[in-house]
Design a protein around this motif. Structure first.
Motif, PDB file in Angstrom:
ATOM      1  N   PRO A  68       0.808  -1.231   0.000  1.00  0.00           N
ATOM      2  CA  PRO A  68       0.000   0.000   0.000  1.00  0.00           C
ATOM      3  C   PRO A  68       0.835   1.273   0.000  1.00  0.00           C
ATOM      4  O   PRO A  68       0.421   2.293  -0.559  1.00  0.00           O
ATOM      5  N   ILE A  69       2.030   1.226   0.581  1.00  0.00           N
ATOM      6  CA  ILE A  69       2.848   2.434   0.668  1.00  0.00           C
ATOM      7  C   ILE A  69       3.295   2.921  -0.706  1.00  0.00           C
ATOM      8  O   ILE A  69       3.585   4.114  -0.899  1.00  0.00           O
ATOM      9  N   LEU A  70       3.326   2.017  -1.705  1.00  0.00           N
ATOM     10  CA  LEU A  70       3.757   2.414  -3.042  1.00  0.00           C
ATOM     11  C   LEU A  70       2.733   3.303  -3.736  1.00  0.00           C
ATOM     12  O   LEU A  70       3.067   4.033  -4.673  1.00  0.00           O
ATOM     13  N   ARG A  71       1.469   3.264  -3.288  1.00  0.00           N
ATOM     14  CA  ARG A  71       0.428   4.066  -3.949  1.00  0.00           C
ATOM     15  C   ARG A  71       0.763   5.552  -3.912  1.00  0.00           C
ATOM     16  O   ARG A  71       0.440   6.304  -4.843  1.00  0.00           O
ATOM     17  N   GLN A  72       1.421   6.000  -2.849  1.00  0.00           N
ATOM     18  CA  GLN A  72       1.701   7.425  -2.704  1.00  0.00           C
ATOM     19  C   GLN A  72       2.766   7.920  -3.683  1.00  0.00           C
ATOM     20  O   GLN A  72       2.941   9.129  -3.850  1.00  0.00           O
ATOM     21  N   LEU A  73       3.449   6.988  -4.354  1.00  0.00           N
ATOM     22  CA  LEU A  73       4.456   7.390  -5.328  1.00  0.00           C
ATOM     23  C   LEU A  73       3.853   7.738  -6.682  1.00  0.00           C
ATOM     24  O   LEU A  73       4.543   8.280  -7.549  1.00  0.00           O
ATOM     25  N   PHE A  74       2.572   7.408  -6.868  1.00  0.00           N
ATOM     26  CA  PHE A  74       1.932   7.583  -8.160  1.00  0.00           C
ATOM     27  C   PHE A  74       0.911   8.713  -8.102  1.00  0.00           C
ATOM     28  O   PHE A  74       0.390   9.037  -7.041  1.00  0.00           O
ATOM     29  N   PRO A  75       0.587   9.319  -9.269  1.00  0.00           N
ATOM     30  CA  PRO A  75      -0.407  10.395  -9.284  1.00  0.00           C
ATOM     31  C   PRO A  75      -1.788   9.876  -8.932  1.00  0.00           C
ATOM     32  O   PRO A  75      -2.074   8.672  -9.032  1.00  0.00           O
ATOM     33  N   ALA A  76      -2.673  10.808  -8.515  1.00  0.00           N
ATOM     34  CA  ALA A  76      -4.038  10.418  -8.150  1.00  0.00           C
ATOM     35  C   ALA A  76      -4.765   9.813  -9.344  1.00  0.00           C
ATOM     36  O   ALA A  76      -5.459   8.800  -9.222  1.00  0.00           O
ATOM     37  N   GLY A  77      -4.632  10.446 -10.510  1.00  0.00           N
ATOM     38  CA  GLY A  77      -5.235   9.904 -11.729  1.00  0.00           C
ATOM     39  C   GLY A  77      -4.277   8.954 -12.405  1.00  0.00           C
ATOM     40  O   GLY A  77      -3.163   9.331 -12.776  1.00  0.00           O
ATOM     41  N   MET A  78      -4.697   7.699 -12.598  1.00  0.00           N
ATOM     42  CA  MET A  78      -3.794   6.662 -13.097  1.00  0.00           C
ATOM     43  C   MET A  78      -3.994   6.338 -14.575  1.00  0.00           C
ATOM     44  O   MET A  78      -3.366   5.433 -15.099  1.00  0.00           O
ATOM     45  N   ASP A  79      -4.863   7.060 -15.279  1.00  0.00           N
ATOM     46  CA  ASP A  79      -5.172   6.710 -16.662  1.00  0.00           C
ATOM     47  C   ASP A  79      -3.926   6.728 -17.533  1.00  0.00           C
ATOM     48  O   ASP A  79      -3.647   5.763 -18.257  1.00  0.00           O
ATOM     49  N   MET A  80      -3.157   7.818 -17.473  1.00  0.00           N
ATOM     50  CA  MET A  80      -1.965   7.907 -18.313  1.00  0.00           C
ATOM     51  C   MET A  80      -0.896   6.915 -17.865  1.00  0.00           C
ATOM     52  O   MET A  80      -0.166   6.357 -18.690  1.00  0.00           O
ATOM     53  N   GLN A  81      -0.818   6.676 -16.551  1.00  0.00           N
ATOM     54  CA  GLN A  81       0.150   5.706 -16.042  1.00  0.00           C
ATOM     55  C   GLN A  81      -0.153   4.315 -16.590  1.00  0.00           C
ATOM     56  O   GLN A  81       0.750   3.573 -16.979  1.00  0.00           O
ATOM     57  N   ARG A  82      -1.452   3.964 -16.632  1.00  0.00           N
ATOM     58  CA  ARG A  82      -1.840   2.660 -17.194  1.00  0.00           C
ATOM     59  C   ARG A  82      -1.477   2.577 -18.670  1.00  0.00           C
ATOM     60  O   ARG A  82      -1.003   1.544 -19.152  1.00  0.00           O
ATOM     61  N   ASP A  83      -1.707   3.672 -19.401  1.00  0.00           N
ATOM     62  CA  ASP A  83      -1.374   3.674 -20.826  1.00  0.00           C
ATOM     63  C   ASP A  83       0.117   3.465 -21.047  1.00  0.00           C
ATOM     64  O   ASP A  83       0.537   2.730 -21.942  1.00  0.00           O
ATOM     65  N   LYS A  84       0.932   4.149 -20.236  1.00  0.00           N
ATOM     66  CA  LYS A  84       2.389   4.012 -20.367  1.00  0.00           C
ATOM     67  C   LYS A  84       2.842   2.587 -20.039  1.00  0.00           C
ATOM     68  O   LYS A  84       3.713   2.026 -20.704  1.00  0.00           O
ATOM     69  N   PHE A  85       2.237   2.026 -18.993  1.00  0.00           N
ATOM     70  CA  PHE A  85       2.572   0.661 -18.596  1.00  0.00           C
ATOM     71  C   PHE A  85       2.263  -0.310 -19.731  1.00  0.00           C
ATOM     72  O   PHE A  85       3.086  -1.166 -20.090  1.00  0.00           O
ATOM     73  N   ALA A  86       1.070  -0.172 -20.327  1.00  0.00           N
ATOM     74  CA  ALA A  86       0.675  -1.061 -21.424  1.00  0.00           C
ATOM     75  C   ALA A  86       1.596  -0.882 -22.624  1.00  0.00           C
ATOM     76  O   ALA A  86       2.010  -1.871 -23.258  1.00  0.00           O
ATOM     77  N   ALA A  87       1.945   0.375 -22.950  1.00  0.00           N
ATOM     78  CA  ALA A  87       2.823   0.627 -24.095  1.00  0.00           C
ATOM     79  C   ALA A  87       4.208   0.023 -23.879  1.00  0.00           C
ATOM     80  O   ALA A  87       4.810  -0.533 -24.805  1.00  0.00           O
ATOM     81  N   ALA A  88       4.717   0.120 -22.652  1.00  0.00           N
ATOM     82  CA  ALA A  88       6.031  -0.462 -22.354  1.00  0.00           C
ATOM     83  C   ALA A  88       6.007  -1.979 -22.493  1.00  0.00           C
ATOM     84  O   ALA A  88       6.948  -2.585 -23.023  1.00  0.00           O
ATOM     85  N   LEU A  89       4.916  -2.601 -22.043  1.00  0.00           N
ATOM     86  CA  LEU A  89       4.793  -4.057 -22.172  1.00  0.00           C
ATOM     87  C   LEU A  89       4.756  -4.485 -23.636  1.00  0.00           C
ATOM     88  O   LEU A  89       5.394  -5.464 -24.027  1.00  0.00           O
ATOM     89  N   VAL A  90       3.997  -3.747 -24.442  1.00  0.00           N
ATOM     90  CA  VAL A  90       3.928  -4.064 -25.871  1.00  0.00           C
ATOM     91  C   VAL A  90       5.317  -3.980 -26.491  1.00  0.00           C
ATOM     92  O   VAL A  90       5.738  -4.868 -27.251  1.00  0.00           O
ATOM     93  N   PHE A  91       6.042  -2.922 -26.169  1.00  0.00           N
ATOM     94  CA  PHE A  91       7.395  -2.744 -26.703  1.00  0.00           C
ATOM     95  C   PHE A  91       8.297  -3.898 -26.287  1.00  0.00           C
ATOM     96  O   PHE A  91       9.056  -4.435 -27.105  1.00  0.00           O
ATOM     97  N   LEU A  92       8.219  -4.309 -25.028  1.00  0.00           N
ATOM     98  CA  LEU A  92       9.072  -5.383 -24.534  1.00  0.00           C
ATOM     99  C   LEU A  92       8.756  -6.709 -25.211  1.00  0.00           C
ATOM    100  O   LEU A  92       9.660  -7.441 -25.642  1.00  0.00           O
TER     101      LEU A  92
END
Length: 386
Positions: A39-63
């Protein structure tokens, strides 16, 4: 990894992401698992996670697409590990992320379809990801971030600003790289911008920022930034670079603010005695998008190895653009009209060139497709991950 394991991972990943919401659901499962265990890791991320999810998915596709080039993906992952230091992520956090992604993939695939072979293949991939990112985080002895002051803000178009900063201490970036940037108006959100000038010992950096409709950060950068604002910059990433030792000439294709990393490299070349020939196609949707042509003209007029070709998709500016039309300086190549990828491909295959492309993800994809269709070897083309 052996070819069978790569094929299993790719096949499973395509199944997982086949539906329009597949990548989003996988990202949601990953973050739910990660924050549930830590749970402590949640504070490292922005409140809105939409763009973070998009970046995560794009990185996975690239890998997944790059699994047969281990050197490339290890370099990419180590760079990601260094980059994540700016969030406060440490090397000890990555095993938890690996477990969270493993469980997300298993859950989404379903017990009936998660075979022992798929399990073993994904474990190998996830170990590679975790080890490379942790190693990247541990290997970097540079600061996690630098502070800088805005010293100039020029609104060159209604939706585009040129922003100059002076860093407290110079950031050791190379022309062609990009930097994570955080502004005071959005203190938990980072965006990636490419410096439009090469490194200098005065610590000055210039960014060209286009306002994205509905964006979280770019509207504040363009509309609200004031001289004196304090920005934070993360460690430099990526690397569009000219190989000076290859002997090959260079083709650069930049659209919109994608001009910035190409411009920085060209400026750096002007300080050298001997350079390859460089053809730089500068694109925009409308003529007004060619906002920096006077600078490019000056560079071309004083450096005979440099050829600048302006390209627009339309002949005229939009109805809402009230400024006078931008005149192409005398002596510059005539402006061409059409999709930039097709325009460049119409000149030939460019098979003897080092090729760099910078712009929006769609522009990069379309340009690569046009070049390859025209006979350009795909191995000649470089761009940062889209």
């Amino acid at each position: 990894m052996n070819l069978r394991a790569i094929a299993l991972v790719r096949s499973n990943f395509r199944t997982v992401t086949a539906s329009p919401t597949g990548a989003n659901r996988l990202a949601n499962l990953f973050y739910r698992n990660l924050f549930g265990e830590n749970p402590i890791l949640r504070q490292l991320f922005p409140a809105g996670m939409d763009m973070q999810r998009d970046k995560f998915a794009a990185a996975l596709v690239f890998l997944v697409d790059s699994l047969d080039d281990e050197e490339r993906i290890v370099g990419f992952l180590r760079q990601l590990g260094r980059d994540h230091r700016k969030y406060g992520v440490e090397s000890t956090h990555y095993p938890a992320a690996g477990r969270a992604l493993y469980e997300a993939l298993r859950t989404y695939t379903g017990h009936a379809f998660w075979t022992d072979s798929i399990d073993a293949a994904w474990i190998e991939v996830l170990e590679l990801i975790v080890d490379a990112m942790a190693a990247g985080a541990e290997s970097d002895d540079m600061p996690a971030q630098w502070d800088a002051t805005v010293v100039g803000h020029q609104r060159v178009l209604d939706d585009l600003a040129i922003i100059r900063l002076r860093c407290d201490t110079p950031v050791p970036y190379e022309a062609g790289q990009y930097l994570p940037v955080r502004i005071p108006q959005r203190p938990r959100m980072w965006r990636y911008l490419s410096p439009a000038i090469p490194w200098n010992d005065a610590g000055e950096i210039e960014f060209h920022v286009r306002r994205i409709s509905g964006g979280w950060v770019s509207p504040s950068m363009v509309n609200e930034t004031q001289v004196g604002d304090r920005w934070s910059l993360g460690a430099p990433l990526g690397g569009l670079r000219i190989n000076q030792h290859s002997g090959d000439d260079v083709l650069m294709i930049g659209s919109g603010t994608g001009l910035a990393p190409l411009r920085a490299q060209v400026m750096e070349l002007t300080a050298r005695g001997t350079n390859p020939r460089v053809h730089l196609f500068v694109g925009g949707h409308h003529p007004c998008d060619l906002y920096d042509m006077y600078t490019m003209w000056q560079l071309a007029m004083t450096n005979p190895w440099l050829t600048i070709v302006p390209v627009c998709e339309t002949e005229t500016d939009p109805w809402w653009h009230n400024a006078p039309p931008i005149e192409m300086p005398e002596g510059l190549h005539q402006r061409l009209t059409g999709p930039i990828g097709k325009i460049v491909a119409s000149f030939g295959s460019w098979a003897d060139r080092q090729i760099q492309i910078a712009g929006s993800p769609q522009m990069i994809r379309d340009t690569i497709a046009a070049l390859v269709e025209g006979g350009t070897p795909i191995g000649n083309i470089t761009h940062d991950p889209v």
